[in-house]
Write an enzyme that holds these catalytic residues in place. Sequence first.
Site, PDB file in Angstrom:
ATOM      1  N   CYS A  90       0.845  -1.192   0.000  1.00  0.00           N
ATOM      2  CA  CYS A  90       0.000   0.000   0.000  1.00  0.00           C
ATOM      3  C   CYS A  90       0.882   1.246   0.000  1.00  0.00           C
ATOM      4  CB  CYS A  90      -0.905  -0.029   1.220  1.00  0.00           C
ATOM      5  SG  CYS A  90      -1.989   1.375   1.297  1.00  0.00           S
ATOM      6  N   ILE A  91       1.232   1.718  -1.196  1.00  0.00           N
ATOM      7  CA  ILE A  91       1.944   3.004  -1.279  1.00  0.00           C
ATOM      8  C   ILE A  91       1.200   3.885  -2.269  1.00  0.00           C
ATOM      9  CG2 ILE A  91       4.285   2.483  -0.504  1.00  0.00           C
ATOM     10  CD1 ILE A  91       5.077   1.941  -3.352  1.00  0.00           C
TER      11      ILE A  91
END
Lengths: 200, 142
Positions: A90-91
């Site tokens: 999750c970036i």
Amino acid sequence: MARDQGNLLLQKQLADLNKNPVEGFSAGPIDDADIFKWEVLIYGPHDTPYEGGLFKAELNFPKEYPLRPPKMSFISEMWHPNIDKDGGVCISILHEPGDDKYGYETAAERWLPVHTVETILVSVISMLADPNDESPANVDAAKMWREQPEDFKKRVARCYFQNWISFAFWKKIAAINHMCLKISLINRRTHHICKKPLRY
Amino acid sequence: MGNCLKTPTTDDISLLRGNDSQESDPNLGPPPPYQERVPVYHPSPNVSRPANQLTEEEQIKIAKRLGLISHLPTGVYDGSVKKGKECVICMCDFVLGDSLRFLPCMHTYHKKCIDDWLMRAFICPSCMEPVDAALLTTYESS
């Protein structure tokens, strides 16, 4: 049409990576017939709890690539504030592009069509070194990273010890090469070893 | 004031003939429903909708965007280095005759590549400058 563009772009990136390998990871399509699914090996960055670990991940590109981002998920067990418990990374640069009306993330922080396998993996490696605990995907890992850094290190070590067992053959290569485990070596050997059985 | 709606008598006959032929051939099913390829838009992240299912707010946003994009200058690659050499979206070198689009921040892309992108996010992929803000500053300075 869109698929053709993505295909060409990914073929080009694969050729570039084979010609000029980048330190810190090794990447290539899982199956030569499908350029939209890549397998990645990331070498844990220095001076981080991940140092010495090898982590396997997958990149799944949509047919609209480069207008839409790929999804990245770790196959190896991972313990990191920004990697969810199923391995999903999750970036912000992997978030769908555009402006959301809630202003959660600006368009500039999100996906851009200029990102390549290399820039994505460089960002992921820097995320390993420098987690963002303000928007965690794994709350327990974020809490541990903030409050019990020693436990966090141990938890990560346990993770990659398990990964090492599954990567036992890498150890053999390391021993043969005077315990000098350099990613350039892995780069050269990864595909060779994956495709042909080892002979002693 | 003339009547523009001309109804020649031959039309009426053809309509009658059409009806006749349909009746005489019972195997002929109803005509296929009228289908049109509806473009799909991406009004915000994770939202993709065909044009006929957009909310009013989204329609306005997309109409504005289309208008602004159409005001961005375009051109054809003539080999001059000033316009750059490569489109960083498709990573292909410009070829003589390629249609280009110039953004206010002076970055250049293939028209096809950047137009599709700008419909998703209105920022320059190279410098991340919002295109609408950059448009305003160029208007102000000129």
